[in-house]
Design a protein around this motif. Structure first.
Motif, PDB file in Angstrom:
ATOM      1  N   LEU A 111       0.822  -1.223   0.000  1.00 30.91           N
ATOM      2  CA  LEU A 111       0.000   0.000   0.000  1.00 30.91           C
ATOM      3  C   LEU A 111       0.854   1.271   0.000  1.00 30.91           C
ATOM      4  CD1 LEU A 111      -2.636  -1.147   2.647  1.00 30.91           C
ATOM      5  CD2 LEU A 111      -3.041  -0.871   0.201  1.00 30.91           C
ATOM      6  N   ASN A 112       2.154   1.065   0.211  1.00 33.61           N
ATOM      7  CA  ASN A 112       3.084   2.195   0.244  1.00 33.61           C
ATOM      8  C   ASN A 112       2.761   3.202   1.364  1.00 33.61           C
ATOM      9  OD1 ASN A 112       5.367   3.414  -0.627  1.00 33.61           O
ATOM     10  ND2 ASN A 112       4.353   4.619  -2.223  1.00 33.61           N
ATOM     11  N   ILE A 113       2.360   2.682   2.498  1.00 34.08           N
ATOM     12  CA  ILE A 113       2.110   3.523   3.684  1.00 34.08           C
ATOM     13  C   ILE A 113       2.662   2.803   4.906  1.00 34.08           C
ATOM     14  CG2 ILE A 113       0.052   4.796   2.919  1.00 34.08           C
ATOM     15  CD1 ILE A 113      -1.672   2.669   4.314  1.00 34.08           C
ATOM     16  N   LYS A 114       2.809   3.560   5.994  1.00 32.31           N
ATOM     17  CA  LYS A 114       3.240   2.950   7.245  1.00 32.31           C
ATOM     18  C   LYS A 114       2.003   2.645   8.086  1.00 32.31           C
ATOM     19  CE  LYS A 114       7.436   5.695   7.689  1.00 32.31           C
ATOM     20  NZ  LYS A 114       7.159   7.074   7.340  1.00 32.31           N
ATOM     21  N   PRO A 115       2.125   1.721   9.066  1.00 27.02           N
ATOM     22  CA  PRO A 115       0.996   1.504   9.981  1.00 27.02           C
ATOM     23  C   PRO A 115       0.591   2.831  10.615  1.00 27.02           C
ATOM     24  CG  PRO A 115       2.647  -0.200  10.284  1.00 27.02           C
ATOM     25  CD  PRO A 115       3.249   0.809   9.336  1.00 27.02           C
ATOM     26  N   GLY A 116      -0.714   3.068  10.679  1.00 28.55           N
ATOM     27  CA  GLY A 116      -1.214   4.327  11.227  1.00 28.55           C
ATOM     28  C   GLY A 116      -1.545   5.326  10.126  1.00 28.55           C
ATOM     29  N   GLU A 117      -1.186   4.990   8.880  1.00 29.60           N
ATOM     30  CA  GLU A 117      -1.426   5.939   7.788  1.00 29.60           C
ATOM     31  C   GLU A 117      -2.556   5.470   6.870  1.00 29.60           C
ATOM     32  OE1 GLU A 117       3.100   7.769   7.374  1.00 29.60           O
ATOM     33  OE2 GLU A 117       2.368   6.448   5.788  1.00 29.60           O
ATOM     34  N   THR A 118      -3.002   6.405   6.047  1.00 28.72           N
ATOM     35  CA  THR A 118      -4.084   6.140   5.087  1.00 28.72           C
ATOM     36  C   THR A 118      -3.548   6.425   3.686  1.00 28.72           C
ATOM     37  OG1 THR A 118      -5.786   6.720   6.692  1.00 28.72           O
ATOM     38  CG2 THR A 118      -6.414   6.911   4.393  1.00 28.72           C
ATOM     39  N   THR A 119      -3.936   5.622   2.724  1.00 30.45           N
ATOM     40  CA  THR A 119      -3.479   5.864   1.356  1.00 30.45           C
ATOM     41  C   THR A 119      -4.049   7.195   0.861  1.00 30.45           C
ATOM     42  OG1 THR A 119      -5.340   4.561   0.512  1.00 30.45           O
ATOM     43  CG2 THR A 119      -3.247   3.422   0.745  1.00 30.45           C
ATOM     44  N   ALA A 120      -3.340   7.838  -0.045  1.00 32.69           N
ATOM     45  CA  ALA A 120      -3.737   9.172  -0.511  1.00 32.69           C
ATOM     46  C   ALA A 120      -5.138   9.171  -1.132  1.00 32.69           C
ATOM     47  CB  ALA A 120      -2.718   9.693  -1.511  1.00 32.69           C
ATOM     48  N   ASP A 121      -5.545   8.036  -1.698  1.00 33.69           N
ATOM     49  CA  ASP A 121      -6.883   7.982  -2.301  1.00 33.69           C
ATOM     50  C   ASP A 121      -7.968   7.625  -1.271  1.00 33.69           C
ATOM     51  OD1 ASP A 121      -6.368   5.334  -1.776  1.00 33.69           O
ATOM     52  OD2 ASP A 121      -6.356   4.683  -3.858  1.00 33.69           O
ATOM     53  N   ARG A 122      -7.562   7.502  -0.013  1.00 37.64           N
ATOM     54  CA  ARG A 122      -8.462   7.200   1.104  1.00 37.64           C
ATOM     55  C   ARG A 122      -9.176   5.856   0.981  1.00 37.64           C
ATOM     56  NH1 ARG A 122     -11.683  12.573   3.079  1.00 37.64           N
ATOM     57  NH2 ARG A 122     -10.168  14.091   2.411  1.00 37.64           N
ATOM     58  N   LYS A 123      -8.571   4.929   0.263  1.00 40.02           N
ATOM     59  CA  LYS A 123      -9.195   3.600   0.186  1.00 40.02           C
ATOM     60  C   LYS A 123      -8.831   2.773   1.409  1.00 40.02           C
ATOM     61  CE  LYS A 123      -9.333   3.075  -4.819  1.00 40.02           C
ATOM     62  NZ  LYS A 123      -8.695   2.451  -5.963  1.00 40.02           N
ATOM     63  N   PHE A 124      -7.547   2.824   1.813  1.00 39.85           N
ATOM     64  CA  PHE A 124      -7.089   1.942   2.889  1.00 39.85           C
ATOM     65  C   PHE A 124      -6.380   2.692   4.012  1.00 39.85           C
ATOM     66  CE2 PHE A 124      -7.146  -0.731  -0.924  1.00 39.85           C
ATOM     67  CZ  PHE A 124      -7.911  -1.801  -0.475  1.00 39.85           C
ATOM     68  N   THR A 125      -6.707   2.266   5.234  1.00 43.67           N
ATOM     69  CA  THR A 125      -5.933   2.674   6.404  1.00 43.67           C
ATOM     70  C   THR A 125      -5.298   1.401   6.937  1.00 43.67           C
ATOM     71  OG1 THR A 125      -7.416   4.482   6.970  1.00 43.67           O
ATOM     72  CG2 THR A 125      -6.057   3.638   8.755  1.00 43.67           C
ATOM     73  N   LEU A 126      -4.011   1.488   7.266  1.00 43.57           N
ATOM     74  CA  LEU A 126      -3.318   0.311   7.809  1.00 43.57           C
ATOM     75  C   LEU A 126      -3.016   0.559   9.278  1.00 43.57           C
ATOM     76  CD1 LEU A 126      -1.974  -2.433   7.229  1.00 43.57           C
ATOM     77  CD2 LEU A 126       0.137  -1.180   6.682  1.00 43.57           C
ATOM     78  N   GLU A 127      -3.371  -0.448  10.111  1.00 36.90           N
ATOM     79  CA  GLU A 127      -3.114  -0.323  11.548  1.00 36.90           C
ATOM     80  C   GLU A 127      -2.574  -1.633  12.076  1.00 36.90           C
ATOM     81  OE1 GLU A 127      -6.957   0.466  13.204  1.00 36.90           O
ATOM     82  OE2 GLU A 127      -6.818   2.630  12.790  1.00 36.90           O
ATOM     83  N   SER A 128      -1.947  -1.559  13.243  1.00 32.90           N
ATOM     84  CA  SER A 128      -1.670  -2.794  13.970  1.00 32.90           C
ATOM     85  C   SER A 128      -2.507  -2.718  15.238  1.00 32.90           C
ATOM     86  CB  SER A 128      -0.192  -2.912  14.311  1.00 32.90           C
ATOM     87  OG  SER A 128       0.195  -1.859  15.141  1.00 32.90           O
ATOM     88  N   CYS A 129      -2.862  -3.861  15.783  1.00 34.90           N
ATOM     89  CA  CYS A 129      -3.674  -3.831  16.995  1.00 34.90           C
ATOM     90  C   CYS A 129      -3.205  -4.918  17.953  1.00 34.90           C
ATOM     91  CB  CYS A 129      -5.152  -4.017  16.656  1.00 34.90           C
ATOM     92  SG  CYS A 129      -5.527  -5.625  15.936  1.00 34.90           S
TER      93      CYS A 129
END
Ligand code: FES
Length: 169
Positions: A111-129
């Motif tokens: 997704l080319n983002i770090k955990p805690g971030e959202t893709t620029a197109d706002r499709k995906f947020t990546l988190e750890s829990c």
């Protein structure tokens, strides 16, 4: 992330604008309106865009910097919008020892983002829990409310492709 670094385009509906306006009108005559105003904005927009902090600042006569520093202090506030799909990889012990870290890394790379971030197109947020109570299925991740267990790299990739396709439809 600083106030000036936020890159998401701010979009609001007429009803969000009106709802916030009504809340601020009620709050502007109250003492200690800062927290309730931030909470209302977070509830209405799902995050605190700079445009909204400026509007609250103007209406309640509170400097933006003060609103910003209050909001950064509490985890209930977010400065970035969540994606349509929130992927949350469990990093609890049972999942971690079964390779959850690799799955998280692979999603971050994909997704080319770090955990805690959202893709620029706002499709995906990546988190750890932390442990979500499904250790028997470790390693586990959730996409919004959906739980995916016994993940391998291949299965993880498949899950992501499913949601990427879903969004394109
Ligand atoms: S450690 Fe992941 S579900 Fe329990």
């Amino acid at each position: 992330m600083g106030v000036k670094e936020m890159v998401f385009e701010f979009i609001e509906t007429e009803s969000q604008k009106q709802e916030l306006e009504e809340s601020l009108t009620l709050l502007e005559v109250q003492e200690g309106a800062q927290m309730p105003a931030l909470q209302e904005a977070q509830r209405i927009y799902g995050y605190l865009p700079i445009e909204i902090l400026e509007r609250i600042s103007c209406k309640l006569q509170i400097p933006v910097e003060e609103l910003y520093s209050t909001a950064t202090f509490y985890s209930q506030f977010s400065f970035v919008p969540k994606g349509k799909f929130t992927i949350s990889v469990c990093m609890g012990t049972a999942c971690y020892v079964k390779g959850a870290g690799d799955i998280l890394d692979s999603y971050a790379q994909e997704l080319n983002i770090k955990p805690g971030e959202t893709t620029a197109d706002r499709k995906f947020t990546l988190e750890s829990c932390r442990c979500i109570g499904a250790c028997g299925l470790a390693p586990v991740l959730t996409v919004n409310e959906e739980v995916y267990g016994r993940l391998t790299k291949k299965k993880g990739d498949k899950v992501l492709v499913t949601y990427q396709k879903m969004e394109d439809e």
